[in-house]
Design an enzyme around this catalytic site. Structure first.
Site, mmCIF file in Angstrom:
data_model
loop_
_atom_site.group_PDB
_atom_site.id
_atom_site.type_symbol
_atom_site.label_atom_id
_atom_site.label_comp_id
_atom_site.label_asym_id
_atom_site.label_seq_id
_atom_site.Cartn_x
_atom_site.Cartn_y
_atom_site.Cartn_z
ATOM 1 N N GLU A 73 0.829 -1.206 0.000
ATOM 2 C CA GLU A 73 0.000 0.000 0.000
ATOM 3 C C GLU A 73 0.866 1.259 0.000
ATOM 4 O OE1 GLU A 73 -3.355 0.117 -0.390
ATOM 5 O OE2 GLU A 73 -3.068 -2.014 -0.756
ATOM 6 N N TRP A 120 1.829 1.642 -3.545
ATOM 7 C CA TRP A 120 0.742 2.189 -4.364
ATOM 8 C C TRP A 120 0.739 3.709 -4.268
ATOM 9 C CZ3 TRP A 120 -2.273 0.819 -8.210
ATOM 10 C CH2 TRP A 120 -2.596 -0.527 -8.413
ATOM 11 N N TRP A 178 -20.903 10.529 -20.220
ATOM 12 C CA TRP A 178 -21.273 10.717 -18.816
ATOM 13 C C TRP A 178 -22.638 11.398 -18.708
ATOM 14 C CZ3 TRP A 178 -18.161 7.763 -16.321
ATOM 15 C CH2 TRP A 178 -16.793 7.693 -16.630
ATOM 16 N N ASN A 200 -10.944 2.209 2.874
ATOM 17 C CA ASN A 200 -10.424 2.138 1.514
ATOM 18 C C ASN A 200 -11.279 1.281 0.594
ATOM 19 O OD1 ASN A 200 -8.272 2.762 -0.460
ATOM 20 N ND2 ASN A 200 -7.964 0.548 -0.428
ATOM 21 N N TRP A 225 -16.403 10.668 -13.283
ATOM 22 C CA TRP A 225 -15.590 10.388 -12.109
ATOM 23 C C TRP A 225 -15.036 11.656 -11.477
ATOM 24 C CZ3 TRP A 225 -10.545 12.053 -12.494
ATOM 25 C CH2 TRP A 225 -10.054 12.280 -13.783
ATOM 26 N N TRP A 245 -9.741 7.115 -8.079
ATOM 27 C CA TRP A 245 -10.948 7.371 -8.867
ATOM 28 C C TRP A 245 -10.794 6.886 -10.299
ATOM 29 C CZ3 TRP A 245 -15.889 8.444 -8.219
ATOM 30 C CH2 TRP A 245 -16.305 8.801 -6.929
#
Length: 475
Positions: A279, A282, A311, A346, A364, A387
């Site tokens: 993590e 990341w 969208w 998360n 988004w 996202w």
């Protein structure tokens, strides 16, 4: 001559690269610039700004113990910073400015403008690696490109860490007293909402609080992190992300805490520690993406072709999602947790993001902005990366045909409904089965207390798949 340490998102004295470099070079003053207009432009959450100020107050006390005066200046935006820096350097006879690097496009432009302003007065501007384990651009493919796939990026990181671990710098020794008075740290910013006292208690400020939380997790939670991290009702995550985002903790301190709990093992040993180190990587990966592909910090998709997705403009659906009134308990509980605490588990960040971008087919960027406006740990790289991963518009993102079903996620990761009852008191009387599907509860609770689902899941799934398929066919 004096040194100026310009602090930003690095609100600590221990393991602080720029502060240590400045104090090693000569008598040091510290500077913090409050820029309310810039913070608003970046959608920084009021709770995050409050967290910054509370940590800044704690840092001021730590700096005073080192005899480092803290100067506070208030400007509207970063465009005014270069002139301020030049003036301060002249006033305080500054021989060099030190700062820890930041990586967004606006941050880089600001620092370039400051360097140019100081150059005319022959004042060097030293920028230091501190927010990351590896400098952006130093982890590249064999073709010399920025990695787009996390697993490949991680492999290179592990290889380098196995040969050379970055060390944590000790707190500098106190310097001789300087005849410069520190400025008081404001408790609030005019025009910005004050967070609830409960939120401030949940996120205490200062390095001592940050290390206490990190140490408690390392000793009592890290071993089970892999098996517990997906269950929002369990205390299975570290919850140190606000401290990392504000720089109250460094990634090096976090890495060494994980290694200490895992007997020095990096990619073997306890699965919980290894998963948590992943993590951290990341977080590293998304900041490298931010630098390698600047468009992602400018409101654009990493996968440019996805800009053509149709969208929906659905203000009512967006508002229902924002306020936790969608009729899907796991979505609503997560969104209410965000509003109340400035933080979201998360897994639920992924579930709620996918629901907005796929099931509701809402851009988004609407969700990215809402999260930044409310997250106490809001970080451009991590928020944008998460996202775009969920919306299948980003690097290494989830395949577009893989949609989380909110009902399945709810029953799998909150099987007895404990998390749901915590944030949806109107459903607390329902049992562990009905609480995930309250509309099927046979009148066991008043229907007007909880909304009907705002979208049909099978229909919305097919709508999203069709949109992505048609996009592929247009290429």
């Amino acid at each position: 001559m004096n040194q100026l340490y310009w602090l930003r998102t690095d609100l600590r004295v221990a393991d602080n690269t720029a502060l240590t470099a400045a104090m090693n070079a000569g008598p040091t003053l510290a500077l913090y610039v409050i820029t309310p207009g810039q913070w608003r432009a970046h959608d920084d959450a009021p709770c995050k700004i409050d967290f910054w100020l509370r940590n800044l107050a704690e840092l001021s006390r730590r700096l005073s113990e080192l005899n480092v005066p803290l100067l506070i200046r208030t400007l509207d935006n970063w465009g005014e910073v270069p002139a301020l820096m030049a003036e301060l350097c002249r006033t305080h006879r500054i021989g060099a400015v030190h700062a820890n690097d930041e990586y967004g496009v606006n941050e880089c432009r600001r620092d370039q403008a400051v360097a140019e302003a100081l150059r005319s007065d022959d004042v060097p501007f030293h920028r230091h690696l501190d927010q990351l384990l590896f400098a952006p651009g130093s982890i590249r493919t064999l073709a010399g490109e920025c990695f787009k796939v996390f697993s490949q990026f991680r492999k290179v990181c592990y290889n380098r860490l196995s040969h050379s671990l970055p060390r944590c710098l000790p707190t500098p020794a106190a310097q001789p007293w300087l005849a410069v008075k520190s400025d008081p740290v404001p408790a609030s910013i005019a025009g910005m909402a004050s967070p609830l006292p409960a939120l401030q208690r949940y996120w205490p400020a200062g390095e001592t609080s940050a290390h206490r939380r990190l140490q408690a997790f390392a000793e009592h939670g890290m071993a089970d992190y892999q098996s517990q991290r997906d269950f929002p009702a369990e205390p299975g995550t570290s919850q140190v992300s606000p401290y990392l985002a504000a720089g109250v903790l460094s990634p090096r301190q976090c890495l060494h805490a994980a290694l200490a709990s895992n007997r020095g093992e990096l990619d073997s040993g306890n699965p919980g520690a290894v998963t948590w180190i992943n993590e951290l990587l990341w977080r590293e990966f998304y900041k490298h993406i931010l630098v390698g592909y600047p468009r992602v910090s400018m409101g654009r998709a990493f996968r440019s072709e996805t800009e053509r997705l149709p969208w929906r403009r659905a203000a009512d659906d967006l508002a229902a999602w924002q306020q936790g009134r969608t009729g899907f308990p796991i979505i609503d509980a997560a969104m209410r947790q965000l509003l109340a605490t400035g933080w979201m588990h998360n897994r639920l960040r992924m579930v709620t993001a996918m629901f907005l971008s796929k099931n509701l087919l809402i851009d988004w960027r609407e969700g990215e902005r809402w999260f930044m406006q409310h997250l106490i740990d809001g970080d451009l790289a991590a928020n944008n990366g998460g996202w775009q991963w969920s919306a299948s518009t980003g690097t290494d993102s989830v395949p577009y045909f893989r949609l989380f079903n909110p009902m399945s996620q709810s029953t799998r990761f909150d099987p007895d409904g404990r998390f749901l009852r915590c944030w949806l008191p109107e459903l607390e009387a329902l049992d562990g089965r009905d609480i995930h599907h309250p509309q099927k509860a046979n009148g066991l609770f008043p229907a007007d207390e909880y909304p009907m689902p705002i979208v049909d899941l099978p229909m919305s799934r097919e709508r999203a798949l069709t949109a992505f398929r048609q996009l592929s066919e247009q290429r």
